[in-house]
Design a protein around this motif. Structure first.
Motif, mmCIF file in Angstrom:
data_model
loop_
_atom_site.group_PDB
_atom_site.id
_atom_site.type_symbol
_atom_site.label_atom_id
_atom_site.label_comp_id
_atom_site.label_asym_id
_atom_site.label_seq_id
_atom_site.Cartn_x
_atom_site.Cartn_y
_atom_site.Cartn_z
ATOM 1 N N THR A 74 0.834 -1.208 0.000
ATOM 2 C CA THR A 74 0.000 0.000 0.000
ATOM 3 C C THR A 74 0.867 1.255 0.000
ATOM 4 O OG1 THR A 74 -1.729 -1.186 1.202
ATOM 5 C CG2 THR A 74 -1.808 1.226 1.216
ATOM 6 N N VAL A 75 1.862 1.271 0.887
ATOM 7 C CA VAL A 75 2.772 2.424 0.968
ATOM 8 C C VAL A 75 3.532 2.582 -0.343
ATOM 9 C CG1 VAL A 75 4.801 3.354 2.131
ATOM 10 C CG2 VAL A 75 3.000 2.244 3.458
ATOM 11 N N LYS A 76 4.032 1.479 -0.883
ATOM 12 C CA LYS A 76 4.793 1.541 -2.127
ATOM 13 C C LYS A 76 3.938 2.074 -3.265
ATOM 14 C CE LYS A 76 7.465 -1.299 -5.315
ATOM 15 N NZ LYS A 76 8.005 -2.664 -5.607
ATOM 16 N N SER A 77 2.727 1.597 -3.365
ATOM 17 C CA SER A 77 1.840 2.055 -4.430
ATOM 18 C C SER A 77 1.575 3.549 -4.330
ATOM 19 C CB SER A 77 0.525 1.272 -4.382
ATOM 20 O OG SER A 77 -0.380 1.750 -5.368
ATOM 21 N N THR A 78 1.357 4.046 -3.101
ATOM 22 C CA THR A 78 1.094 5.474 -2.905
ATOM 23 C C THR A 78 2.305 6.312 -3.293
ATOM 24 O OG1 THR A 78 -0.435 4.954 -1.111
ATOM 25 C CG2 THR A 78 0.400 7.214 -1.235
ATOM 26 N N LEU A 79 3.486 5.877 -2.848
ATOM 27 C CA LEU A 79 4.704 6.637 -3.137
ATOM 28 C C LEU A 79 5.029 6.609 -4.629
ATOM 29 C CD1 LEU A 79 6.962 5.547 -0.139
ATOM 30 C CD2 LEU A 79 5.801 7.727 -0.439
ATOM 31 N N VAL A 80 4.846 5.474 -5.269
ATOM 32 C CA VAL A 80 5.127 5.375 -6.703
ATOM 33 C C VAL A 80 4.196 6.274 -7.494
ATOM 34 C CG1 VAL A 80 5.011 3.833 -8.693
ATOM 35 C CG2 VAL A 80 6.139 3.073 -6.605
ATOM 36 N N THR A 81 2.904 6.242 -7.144
ATOM 37 C CA THR A 81 1.939 7.099 -7.849
ATOM 38 C C THR A 81 2.285 8.566 -7.674
ATOM 39 O OG1 THR A 81 0.208 5.431 -7.524
ATOM 40 C CG2 THR A 81 -0.495 7.675 -8.055
ATOM 41 N N THR A 82 2.649 8.944 -6.452
ATOM 42 C CA THR A 82 2.981 10.345 -6.179
ATOM 43 C C THR A 82 4.235 10.773 -6.944
ATOM 44 O OG1 THR A 82 2.032 10.175 -3.967
ATOM 45 C CG2 THR A 82 3.542 12.000 -4.372
ATOM 46 N N ALA A 83 5.299 9.946 -6.897
ATOM 47 C CA ALA A 83 6.560 10.304 -7.544
ATOM 48 C C ALA A 83 6.407 10.362 -9.058
ATOM 49 C CB ALA A 83 7.645 9.306 -7.158
ATOM 50 N N GLU A 84 5.723 9.401 -9.629
ATOM 51 C CA GLU A 84 5.535 9.406 -11.081
ATOM 52 C C GLU A 84 4.660 10.570 -11.533
ATOM 53 O OE1 GLU A 84 4.022 5.577 -12.053
ATOM 54 O OE2 GLU A 84 5.983 4.582 -11.967
ATOM 55 N N GLY A 85 3.641 10.902 -10.744
ATOM 56 C CA GLY A 85 2.805 12.047 -11.089
ATOM 57 C C GLY A 85 3.575 13.354 -11.023
ATOM 58 N N LEU A 86 4.394 13.513 -9.986
ATOM 59 C CA LEU A 86 5.227 14.718 -9.879
ATOM 60 C C LEU A 86 6.208 14.800 -11.047
ATOM 61 C CD1 LEU A 86 5.996 14.784 -6.049
ATOM 62 C CD2 LEU A 86 4.614 16.425 -7.318
ATOM 63 N N THR A 87 6.775 13.653 -11.422
ATOM 64 C CA THR A 87 7.743 13.650 -12.522
ATOM 65 C C THR A 87 7.093 14.071 -13.829
ATOM 66 O OG1 THR A 87 8.993 11.884 -11.427
ATOM 67 C CG2 THR A 87 9.410 12.247 -13.766
ATOM 68 N N ASP A 88 5.940 13.496 -14.119
ATOM 69 C CA ASP A 88 5.233 13.869 -15.355
ATOM 70 C C ASP A 88 4.898 15.358 -15.374
ATOM 71 O OD1 ASP A 88 5.340 11.290 -16.289
ATOM 72 O OD2 ASP A 88 3.374 10.724 -15.461
ATOM 73 N N ALA A 89 4.530 15.898 -14.207
ATOM 74 C CA ALA A 89 4.199 17.323 -14.147
ATOM 75 C C ALA A 89 5.436 18.195 -14.331
ATOM 76 C CB ALA A 89 3.525 17.639 -12.818
ATOM 77 N N ILE A 90 6.556 17.768 -13.749
ATOM 78 C CA ILE A 90 7.778 18.582 -13.801
ATOM 79 C C ILE A 90 8.341 18.638 -15.214
ATOM 80 C CG2 ILE A 90 10.198 18.651 -13.052
ATOM 81 C CD1 ILE A 90 9.240 17.621 -10.328
ATOM 82 N N VAL A 91 8.392 17.498 -15.913
ATOM 83 C CA VAL A 91 9.035 17.476 -17.232
ATOM 84 C C VAL A 91 8.232 18.237 -18.282
ATOM 85 C CG1 VAL A 91 10.209 15.295 -16.745
ATOM 86 C CG2 VAL A 91 7.933 15.278 -17.823
ATOM 87 N N GLN A 92 6.994 18.554 -18.002
ATOM 88 C CA GLN A 92 6.162 19.297 -18.951
ATOM 89 C C GLN A 92 6.168 20.801 -18.702
ATOM 90 O OE1 GLN A 92 2.229 17.571 -18.906
ATOM 91 N NE2 GLN A 92 2.958 15.512 -19.440
ATOM 92 N N LEU A 93 6.823 21.251 -17.640
ATOM 93 C CA LEU A 93 6.833 22.673 -17.318
ATOM 94 C C LEU A 93 7.663 23.464 -18.330
ATOM 95 C CD1 LEU A 93 7.296 22.545 -13.433
ATOM 96 C CD2 LEU A 93 5.198 23.048 -14.691
ATOM 97 N N LYS A 94 7.210 24.664 -18.628
ATOM 98 C CA LYS A 94 7.959 25.577 -19.478
ATOM 99 C C LYS A 94 8.900 26.414 -18.621
ATOM 100 C CE LYS A 94 4.185 25.899 -22.840
ATOM 101 N NZ LYS A 94 3.250 26.800 -23.562
#
Length: 240
Positions: free
Chosen positions: A26-46
């Motif tokens: 459960t903890v791993k799934s939450t952390l993975v979802t959070t980290a991957e979501g942050l990464t996708d958001a960061i790489v798209q920033l101008k």
């Protein structure tokens, strides 16, 4: 907006306590979802958005923007994931690594979460290929050698300038050496002129020499051929 939503999601999840000795699913799934979501958001920033977050964001957001800004030009655009996201737990901290492929290189987005699941830092670890690694190593070596040679040249120039700096001690030593040489030359000249003066005195007192030589020969019962008078000196005697 996506980045802000993901950040709000992460902060809102702090009510869940991630204090287990090992990472459960459960903890791993939450952390993975959070980290991957942050990464996708960061790489798209101008660039403008990155500057705005750096000036108005919290410590985590600022550090994340700085890390991505220094690496984005080396990586280029995102292409795909580069494997499975991993989660490790050590010293009451969770480390989440998100591997990605970019146009120019591969990179790992490394997140650190505290025991409550709040992100504290993010870094971008660029994975250089063998050719790029050797190239960077060669450039670093050349730079190091060049720096050494430049410093040696500057040091040589600095040492060469020492001769223009006045040195009183050296001047005194040179004067003392010159004075000593002059005294030695004077003494040698006096030693050379003394025999000549003695011979000259003998030549001037030729008659006196002949008389003295005859007297000595008569006293010794021999002739004047058996000895030679070299010099005549007057002996001072104390009068009674």
């Amino acid at each position: 907006m996506t980045f802000l939503v993901m950040a709000a999601l992460v902060i809102g999840s702090t009510s869940v306590v991630f204090a287990a000795d090992k990472v459960d699913d459960t903890v791993k799934s939450t952390l993975v979802t959070t980290a991957e979501g942050l990464t996708d958001a960061i790489v798209q920033l101008k660039d403008e958005e990155i500057e705005n977050y750096m000036s108005s964001g919290d410590d985590f957001t600022t550090s994340a923007m700085q890390s991505w800004q220094t690496s984005k030009d080396e990586l280029g655009a995102k292409k795909d994931s580069n494997g499975e996201t991993t989660v490790t737990f050590k010293d009451d901290q969770y480390t989440v690594t998100v591997p990605l492929k970019f146009e120019k290189a591969e990179a790992n987005f490394v997140y650190v979460f505290d025991s409550q699941g709040t992100p504290t830092s993010m870094s971008v670890d660029v994975q250089y290929g063998m050719g790029k690694t050797l190239q960077r190593a060669g450039l670093n070596t050349l730079m190091g050698i060049g720096t050494v040679f430049v410093m040696l040249i500057l040091l040589s120039l600095l040492i060469s300038l020492f001769r223009f700096i006045p040195n009183p001690e050296a001047k005194k030593a040179a004067e003392a050496k010159a004075a000593k040489a002059a005294k030695e030359a004077e003494a040698a000249a006096i030693a050379q002129t003394a025999p000549a003066q003695a011979e000259e005195n003998l030549a001037d007192d030729g008659e006196l020499v002949a008389v003295i030589a005859a007297a000595i020969a008569a006293a010794e019962g021999t002739t004047t051929d058996g000895f030679v008078v070299r010099s005549i000196r007057k002996v001072k005697r104390n009068r009674r």
